[in-house]
Design a protein around this motif. Structure first.
Motif, PDB file in Angstrom:
ATOM      1  N   MET A   1      88.186 -11.739  51.651  1.00 22.56           N
ATOM      2  CA  MET A   1      88.749 -10.454  51.362  1.00 22.56           C
ATOM      3  C   MET A   1      90.255 -10.519  51.584  1.00 22.56           C
ATOM      4  O   MET A   1      90.712 -10.987  52.605  1.00 22.56           O
ATOM      5  CB  MET A   1      88.132  -9.414  52.299  1.00 22.56           C
ATOM      6  N   LYS A   2      91.012 -10.040  50.623  1.00 25.03           N
ATOM      7  CA  LYS A   2      92.461 -10.064  50.717  1.00 25.03           C
ATOM      8  C   LYS A   2      92.983  -8.636  50.825  1.00 25.03           C
ATOM      9  O   LYS A   2      92.618  -7.772  50.036  1.00 25.03           O
ATOM     10  CB  LYS A   2      93.047 -10.750  49.487  1.00 25.03           C
ATOM     11  N   LEU A   3      93.834  -8.399  51.821  1.00 28.33           N
ATOM     12  CA  LEU A   3      94.437  -7.088  52.017  1.00 28.33           C
ATOM     13  C   LEU A   3      95.787  -7.033  51.312  1.00 28.33           C
ATOM     14  O   LEU A   3      96.463  -8.045  51.170  1.00 28.33           O
ATOM     15  CB  LEU A   3      94.649  -6.830  53.508  1.00 28.33           C
ATOM     16  N   SER A   4      96.184  -5.847  50.907  1.00 26.57           N
ATOM     17  CA  SER A   4      97.505  -5.701  50.296  1.00 26.57           C
ATOM     18  C   SER A   4      98.569  -5.945  51.369  1.00 26.57           C
ATOM     19  O   SER A   4      98.336  -5.753  52.560  1.00 26.57           O
ATOM     20  CB  SER A   4      97.662  -4.312  49.685  1.00 26.57           C
ATOM     21  N   LYS A   5      99.750  -6.365  50.946  1.00 25.62           N
ATOM     22  CA  LYS A   5     100.798  -6.745  51.886  1.00 25.62           C
ATOM     23  C   LYS A   5     101.204  -5.620  52.835  1.00 25.62           C
ATOM     24  O   LYS A   5     101.364  -5.871  54.031  1.00 25.62           O
ATOM     25  CB  LYS A   5     102.007  -7.277  51.131  1.00 25.62           C
ATOM     26  N   PRO A   6     101.388  -4.368  52.366  1.00 23.28           N
ATOM     27  CA  PRO A   6     101.756  -3.314  53.326  1.00 23.28           C
ATOM     28  C   PRO A   6     100.709  -3.104  54.424  1.00 23.28           C
ATOM     29  O   PRO A   6     101.058  -2.886  55.576  1.00 23.28           O
ATOM     30  CB  PRO A   6     101.891  -2.064  52.459  1.00 23.28           C
ATOM     31  N   ILE A   7      99.453  -3.198  54.079  1.00 22.97           N
ATOM     32  CA  ILE A   7      98.395  -3.038  55.080  1.00 22.97           C
ATOM     33  C   ILE A   7      98.349  -4.260  55.992  1.00 22.97           C
ATOM     34  O   ILE A   7      98.247  -4.136  57.214  1.00 22.97           O
ATOM     35  CB  ILE A   7      97.032  -2.809  54.404  1.00 22.97           C
ATOM     36  N   TYR A   8      98.460  -5.446  55.421  1.00 24.13           N
ATOM     37  CA  TYR A   8      98.409  -6.687  56.192  1.00 24.13           C
ATOM     38  C   TYR A   8      99.538  -6.746  57.224  1.00 24.13           C
ATOM     39  O   TYR A   8      99.328  -7.176  58.351  1.00 24.13           O
ATOM     40  CB  TYR A   8      98.498  -7.880  55.237  1.00 24.13           C
ATOM     41  N   GLU A   9     100.731  -6.311  56.848  1.00 25.61           N
ATOM     42  CA  GLU A   9     101.872  -6.364  57.754  1.00 25.61           C
ATOM     43  C   GLU A   9     101.744  -5.371  58.901  1.00 25.61           C
ATOM     44  O   GLU A   9     102.245  -5.603  59.988  1.00 25.61           O
ATOM     45  CB  GLU A   9     103.173  -6.107  56.987  1.00 25.61           C
ATOM     46  N   LYS A  10     101.093  -4.252  58.675  1.00 29.10           N
ATOM     47  CA  LYS A  10     100.967  -3.207  59.699  1.00 29.10           C
ATOM     48  C   LYS A  10      99.691  -3.334  60.536  1.00 29.10           C
ATOM     49  O   LYS A  10      99.517  -2.605  61.505  1.00 29.10           O
ATOM     50  CB  LYS A  10     100.982  -1.828  59.033  1.00 29.10           C
ATOM     51  N   LEU A  11      98.811  -4.239  60.189  1.00 29.18           N
ATOM     52  CA  LEU A  11      97.509  -4.342  60.844  1.00 29.18           C
ATOM     53  C   LEU A  11      97.584  -4.554  62.365  1.00 29.18           C
ATOM     54  O   LEU A  11      96.925  -3.825  63.109  1.00 29.18           O
ATOM     55  CB  LEU A  11      96.690  -5.448  60.179  1.00 29.18           C
ATOM     56  N   PRO A  12      98.368  -5.497  62.886  1.00 32.28           N
ATOM     57  CA  PRO A  12      98.395  -5.643  64.347  1.00 32.28           C
ATOM     58  C   PRO A  12      98.927  -4.404  65.059  1.00 32.28           C
ATOM     59  O   PRO A  12      98.439  -4.030  66.124  1.00 32.28           O
ATOM     60  CB  PRO A  12      99.305  -6.839  64.598  1.00 32.28           C
ATOM     61  N   TYR A  13      99.921  -3.726  64.453  1.00 29.79           N
ATOM     62  CA  TYR A  13     100.457  -2.510  65.061  1.00 29.79           C
ATOM     63  C   TYR A  13      99.396  -1.412  65.083  1.00 29.79           C
ATOM     64  O   TYR A  13      99.280  -0.673  66.069  1.00 29.79           O
ATOM     65  CB  TYR A  13     101.696  -2.026  64.304  1.00 29.79           C
ATOM     66  N   LEU A  14      98.643  -1.297  64.017  1.00 36.58           N
ATOM     67  CA  LEU A  14      97.574  -0.309  63.946  1.00 36.58           C
ATOM     68  C   LEU A  14      96.527  -0.578  65.024  1.00 36.58           C
ATOM     69  O   LEU A  14      96.098   0.340  65.737  1.00 36.58           O
ATOM     70  CB  LEU A  14      96.928  -0.321  62.554  1.00 36.58           C
ATOM     71  N   TYR A  15      96.126  -1.846  65.163  1.00 38.23           N
ATOM     72  CA  TYR A  15      95.158  -2.196  66.203  1.00 38.23           C
ATOM     73  C   TYR A  15      95.710  -1.914  67.599  1.00 38.23           C
ATOM     74  O   TYR A  15      94.985  -1.450  68.483  1.00 38.23           O
ATOM     75  CB  TYR A  15      94.759  -3.661  66.092  1.00 38.23           C
ATOM     76  N   LEU A  16      96.995  -2.202  67.814  1.00 39.96           N
ATOM     77  CA  LEU A  16      97.604  -1.920  69.115  1.00 39.96           C
ATOM     78  C   LEU A  16      97.596  -0.426  69.417  1.00 39.96           C
ATOM     79  O   LEU A  16      97.248  -0.012  70.530  1.00 39.96           O
ATOM     80  CB  LEU A  16      99.048  -2.433  69.155  1.00 39.96           C
ATOM     81  N   ILE A  17      97.972   0.378  68.442  1.00 35.79           N
ATOM     82  CA  ILE A  17      98.000   1.826  68.650  1.00 35.79           C
ATOM     83  C   ILE A  17      96.599   2.354  68.941  1.00 35.79           C
ATOM     84  O   ILE A  17      96.407   3.167  69.859  1.00 35.79           O
ATOM     85  CB  ILE A  17      98.621   2.531  67.426  1.00 35.79           C
ATOM     86  N   ILE A  18      95.619   1.900  68.189  1.00 35.10           N
ATOM     87  CA  ILE A  18      94.232   2.345  68.421  1.00 35.10           C
ATOM     88  C   ILE A  18      93.758   1.908  69.806  1.00 35.10           C
ATOM     89  O   ILE A  18      93.189   2.698  70.559  1.00 35.10           O
ATOM     90  CB  ILE A  18      93.289   1.807  67.324  1.00 35.10           C
ATOM     91  N   GLY A  19      94.006   0.639  70.148  1.00 36.19           N
ATOM     92  CA  GLY A  19      93.551   0.122  71.439  1.00 36.19           C
ATOM     93  C   GLY A  19      94.186   0.829  72.621  1.00 36.19           C
ATOM     94  O   GLY A  19      93.500   1.246  73.567  1.00 36.19           O
ATOM     95  N   ILE A  20      95.502   1.007  72.583  1.00 35.10           N
ATOM     96  CA  ILE A  20      96.194   1.671  73.690  1.00 35.10           C
ATOM     97  C   ILE A  20      95.800   3.148  73.757  1.00 35.10           C
ATOM     98  O   ILE A  20      95.615   3.693  74.859  1.00 35.10           O
ATOM     99  CB  ILE A  20      97.716   1.474  73.548  1.00 35.10           C
ATOM    100  N   SER A  21      95.643   3.780  72.611  1.00 33.74           N
ATOM    101  CA  SER A  21      95.229   5.190  72.598  1.00 33.74           C
ATOM    102  C   SER A  21      93.838   5.360  73.204  1.00 33.74           C
ATOM    103  O   SER A  21      93.615   6.266  74.018  1.00 33.74           O
ATOM    104  CB  SER A  21      95.230   5.741  71.184  1.00 33.74           C
ATOM    105  N   LEU A  22      92.901   4.533  72.813  1.00 37.07           N
ATOM    106  CA  LEU A  22      91.554   4.617  73.375  1.00 37.07           C
ATOM    107  C   LEU A  22      91.579   4.386  74.882  1.00 37.07           C
ATOM    108  O   LEU A  22      90.875   5.060  75.639  1.00 37.07           O
ATOM    109  CB  LEU A  22      90.626   3.611  72.708  1.00 37.07           C
ATOM    110  N   PHE A  23      92.395   3.441  75.321  1.00 37.71           N
ATOM    111  CA  PHE A  23      92.461   3.119  76.745  1.00 37.71           C
ATOM    112  C   PHE A  23      93.019   4.282  77.561  1.00 37.71           C
ATOM    113  O   PHE A  23      92.517   4.590  78.636  1.00 37.71           O
ATOM    114  CB  PHE A  23      93.309   1.862  76.952  1.00 37.71           C
ATOM    115  N   PHE A  24      94.046   4.945  77.053  1.00 39.45           N
ATOM    116  CA  PHE A  24      94.690   6.004  77.831  1.00 39.45           C
ATOM    117  C   PHE A  24      94.074   7.383  77.654  1.00 39.45           C
ATOM    118  O   PHE A  24      94.164   8.214  78.560  1.00 39.45           O
ATOM    119  CB  PHE A  24      96.192   6.076  77.512  1.00 39.45           C
TER     120      PHE A  24
END
Length: 130
Positions: A1-24
């Motif tokens: 599966m190939k993601l579009s470049k804008p989504i691929y570039e933002k993916l780690p930031y999105l995961y970080l925001i979700i992870g930190i938000s869930l934690f706090f």
């Protein structure tokens, strides 16, 4: 599966925001573990992408002094995670100062690594690599 470049570039930031938000935002152990898992996946995606883009490879090192690759790649994320853990569970002034220092060390390391991965000619710099 190939993601579009804008989504691929933002993916780690999105995961970080979700992870930190869930934690706090939640105090349930299952949700905190899910936040930690999102944080780990964000770190993993970030490291894999960064390693792929690395401009300089270590050719020779001093014997027996080289840090193992897994420790080298994950330690800034571990420092940031320790800082976030301290902020949530130890809100006294001295631990918060330690958390700030740990988080800043981790962020500084990530910024320096990101700068070393960028190609100055690609991003409009006037530097010529020799």
């Amino acid at each position: 599966m190939k993601l579009s470049k804008p989504i691929y570039e933002k993916l780690p930031y999105l995961y970080l925001i979700i992870g930190i938000s869930l934690f706090f935002l939640y105090d349930h152990i299952g949700i905190e573990l899910a936040g930690a898992l999102f944080y780990y996946v964000a770190a993993l995606v970030w490291i894999k992408r960064s390693d792929y883009r690395r401009q300089t490879r270590v050719k020779t090192t001093v014997k027996h002094i080289r840090t193992p690759q897994s420790i080298y790649e994950f330690y800034p994320f571990a420092f940031i995670a320790m800082g976030l853990f301290i902020v949530k569970y130890f809100p006294q002034p001295l631990p918060l100062a330690a958390a700030l220092i740990l988080t800043l060390i981790g962020l500084k390391t990530l910024v320096i690594r990101r700068q070393s991965r960028l190609n100055p000619l690609k991003f409009g710099g006037n530097h010529i690599q020799r």
